[in-house]
Design a protein around this motif. Structure first.
Motif, PDB file in Angstrom:
ATOM      1  N   LEU A  65      -3.419  -5.145  -4.476  1.00  0.00           N
ATOM      2  CA  LEU A  65      -2.725  -6.231  -3.787  1.00  0.00           C
ATOM      3  C   LEU A  65      -1.213  -6.056  -3.917  1.00  0.00           C
ATOM      4  CD1 LEU A  65      -2.739  -8.798  -2.171  1.00  0.00           C
ATOM      5  CD2 LEU A  65      -3.255 -10.062  -4.266  1.00  0.00           C
ATOM      6  N   ALA A  66      -0.742  -5.636  -5.082  1.00  0.00           N
ATOM      7  CA  ALA A  66       0.689  -5.388  -5.273  1.00  0.00           C
ATOM      8  C   ALA A  66       1.187  -4.310  -4.311  1.00  0.00           C
ATOM      9  CB  ALA A  66       0.974  -4.995  -6.722  1.00  0.00           C
ATOM     10  N   ASN A  67       0.365  -3.293  -4.061  1.00  0.00           N
ATOM     11  CA  ASN A  67       0.740  -2.239  -3.113  1.00  0.00           C
ATOM     12  C   ASN A  67       0.896  -2.797  -1.698  1.00  0.00           C
ATOM     13  OD1 ASN A  67       0.732  -0.267  -5.107  1.00  0.00           O
ATOM     14  ND2 ASN A  67      -1.398   0.308  -4.719  1.00  0.00           N
ATOM     15  N   VAL A  68      -0.003  -3.716  -1.328  1.00  0.00           N
ATOM     16  CA  VAL A  68       0.095  -4.346  -0.008  1.00  0.00           C
ATOM     17  C   VAL A  68       1.363  -5.204   0.059  1.00  0.00           C
ATOM     18  CG1 VAL A  68      -1.002  -5.933   1.619  1.00  0.00           C
ATOM     19  CG2 VAL A  68      -2.417  -4.312   0.332  1.00  0.00           C
ATOM     20  N   LEU A  69       1.616  -5.974  -0.992  1.00  0.00           N
ATOM     21  CA  LEU A  69       2.820  -6.808  -1.019  1.00  0.00           C
ATOM     22  C   LEU A  69       4.074  -5.950  -0.846  1.00  0.00           C
ATOM     23  CD1 LEU A  69       2.010  -9.271  -3.937  1.00  0.00           C
ATOM     24  CD2 LEU A  69       1.925  -9.746  -1.480  1.00  0.00           C
ATOM     25  N   LYS A  70       4.130  -4.845  -1.561  1.00  0.00           N
ATOM     26  CA  LYS A  70       5.285  -3.951  -1.461  1.00  0.00           C
ATOM     27  C   LYS A  70       5.458  -3.467  -0.025  1.00  0.00           C
ATOM     28  CE  LYS A  70       7.297   0.219  -3.433  1.00  0.00           C
ATOM     29  NZ  LYS A  70       7.135   1.308  -4.403  1.00  0.00           N
ATOM     30  N   ARG A  71       4.366  -3.074   0.606  1.00  0.00           N
ATOM     31  CA  ARG A  71       4.427  -2.588   1.992  1.00  0.00           C
ATOM     32  C   ARG A  71       4.919  -3.681   2.932  1.00  0.00           C
ATOM     33  NH1 ARG A  71       5.426  -1.229   6.300  1.00  0.00           N
ATOM     34  NH2 ARG A  71       4.317   0.185   7.685  1.00  0.00           N
ATOM     35  N   LEU A  72       4.608  -4.942   2.619  1.00  0.00           N
ATOM     36  CA  LEU A  72       5.054  -6.074   3.430  1.00  0.00           C
ATOM     37  C   LEU A  72       6.504  -6.461   3.138  1.00  0.00           C
ATOM     38  CD1 LEU A  72       1.893  -8.363   3.094  1.00  0.00           C
ATOM     39  CD2 LEU A  72       2.662  -7.173   5.172  1.00  0.00           C
ATOM     40  N   GLY A  73       7.084  -5.859   2.101  1.00  0.00           N
ATOM     41  CA  GLY A  73       8.425  -6.256   1.685  1.00  0.00           C
ATOM     42  C   GLY A  73       8.419  -7.555   0.912  1.00  0.00           C
ATOM     43  N   ALA A  74       7.303  -7.856   0.273  1.00  0.00           N
ATOM     44  CA  ALA A  74       7.114  -9.115  -0.447  1.00  0.00           C
ATOM     45  C   ALA A  74       6.875  -8.840  -1.931  1.00  0.00           C
ATOM     46  CB  ALA A  74       5.925  -9.877   0.151  1.00  0.00           C
ATOM     47  N   THR A  75       6.882  -9.916  -2.708  1.00  0.00           N
ATOM     48  CA  THR A  75       6.575  -9.860  -4.133  1.00  0.00           C
ATOM     49  C   THR A  75       5.527 -10.924  -4.450  1.00  0.00           C
ATOM     50  OG1 THR A  75       8.182 -11.514  -4.876  1.00  0.00           O
ATOM     51  CG2 THR A  75       8.986  -9.227  -4.607  1.00  0.00           C
ATOM     52  N   TRP A  76       5.118 -10.960  -5.708  1.00  0.00           N
ATOM     53  CA  TRP A  76       4.163 -11.991  -6.137  1.00  0.00           C
ATOM     54  C   TRP A  76       4.717 -13.391  -5.866  1.00  0.00           C
ATOM     55  CZ3 TRP A  76      -0.497 -10.391  -6.658  1.00  0.00           C
ATOM     56  CH2 TRP A  76      -0.764  -9.118  -7.170  1.00  0.00           C
ATOM     57  N   GLY A  77       6.031 -13.551  -5.949  1.00  0.00           N
ATOM     58  CA  GLY A  77       6.642 -14.853  -5.698  1.00  0.00           C
ATOM     59  C   GLY A  77       6.520 -15.322  -4.268  1.00  0.00           C
ATOM     60  N   ASP A  78       6.153 -14.435  -3.343  1.00  0.00           N
ATOM     61  CA  ASP A  78       5.985 -14.787  -1.936  1.00  0.00           C
ATOM     62  C   ASP A  78       4.546 -15.149  -1.578  1.00  0.00           C
ATOM     63  OD1 ASP A  78       8.743 -14.232  -1.281  1.00  0.00           O
ATOM     64  OD2 ASP A  78       8.223 -12.103  -1.478  1.00  0.00           O
ATOM     65  N   VAL A  79       3.622 -14.965  -2.518  1.00  0.00           N
ATOM     66  CA  VAL A  79       2.218 -15.324  -2.267  1.00  0.00           C
ATOM     67  C   VAL A  79       2.104 -16.845  -2.295  1.00  0.00           C
ATOM     68  CG1 VAL A  79      -0.152 -15.182  -3.123  1.00  0.00           C
ATOM     69  CG2 VAL A  79       1.348 -13.174  -3.238  1.00  0.00           C
ATOM     70  N   VAL A  80       1.512 -17.402  -1.240  1.00  0.00           N
ATOM     71  CA  VAL A  80       1.340 -18.852  -1.183  1.00  0.00           C
ATOM     72  C   VAL A  80      -0.098 -19.278  -1.453  1.00  0.00           C
ATOM     73  CG1 VAL A  80       3.340 -19.238   0.287  1.00  0.00           C
ATOM     74  CG2 VAL A  80       1.112 -18.865   1.348  1.00  0.00           C
ATOM     75  N   ARG A  81      -1.041 -18.350  -1.365  1.00  0.00           N
ATOM     76  CA  ARG A  81      -2.450 -18.709  -1.608  1.00  0.00           C
ATOM     77  C   ARG A  81      -3.242 -17.480  -2.015  1.00  0.00           C
ATOM     78  NH1 ARG A  81      -6.083 -22.414  -1.087  1.00  0.00           N
ATOM     79  NH2 ARG A  81      -8.183 -21.997  -0.442  1.00  0.00           N
ATOM     80  N   PHE A  82      -4.120 -17.691  -2.988  1.00  0.00           N
ATOM     81  CA  PHE A  82      -5.110 -16.697  -3.387  1.00  0.00           C
ATOM     82  C   PHE A  82      -6.504 -17.262  -3.133  1.00  0.00           C
ATOM     83  CE2 PHE A  82      -1.815 -15.446  -6.561  1.00  0.00           C
ATOM     84  CZ  PHE A  82      -1.707 -14.120  -6.230  1.00  0.00           C
TER      85      PHE A  82
END
Length: 135
Positions: A61-78
């Motif tokens: 999931l962290a790899n996907v976030l990186k590709r999106l230009g996002a971080t864990w702090g940008d996740v709004v829902r799991f």
């Protein structure tokens, strides 16, 4: 940042343990498919080891976030899918290792955890998907 408000304390509702009741966001959202404990070669990491599988799913999931230009702090829902919810204390510990440093004291994302009879492969013990507010 597109996340505007985090509602972790709701009058009349129990406090969230490691999650926020609601988050408002503006801008572009990404809906990330479920991530399991498969490595970059499609091999399962951590057969019969929930902690190893949880860490690999979150690395994916962290790899996907990186590709999106996002971080864990940008996740709004799991959404978490566990074959055995008795593993929840281990999941909370691992989740916090990955996510808490990026939150800088802010409440964690909204979250749902579901116990399932099985995942797409019988040797997978956990799957996690996410909604991300793209910064």
């Amino acid at each position: 940042m597109p996340i505007r408000d985090r509602f972790d304390q709701i009058p009349g509702s129990a406090p969230g343990v490691g999650y926020t009741h609601a988050i408002t966001a503006s801008g572009q959202l990404a809906f990330v498919s479920g991530q399991v404990a498969l490595d970059e070669n499609g091999q399962l990491v951590g057969a019969d080891d929930f902690a190893a599988q949880a860490r690999q799913a979150l690395r994916n999931l962290a790899n996907v976030l990186k590709r999106l230009g996002a971080t864990w702090g940008d996740v709004v829902r799991f959404n978490w899918y566990l074959v055995d919810t008795s593993e929840l204390p281990i999941l909370r510990q691992i989740r916090d290792e990955f996510i808490l440093p990026a939150l800088d004291g802010r409440p964690a994302p909204a979250s749902t955890l579901i116990q399932v009879a099985g995942l797409f492969r019988p040797d997978c013990l956990i799957e996690v998907d996410a909604v991300v507010a793209i910064p």
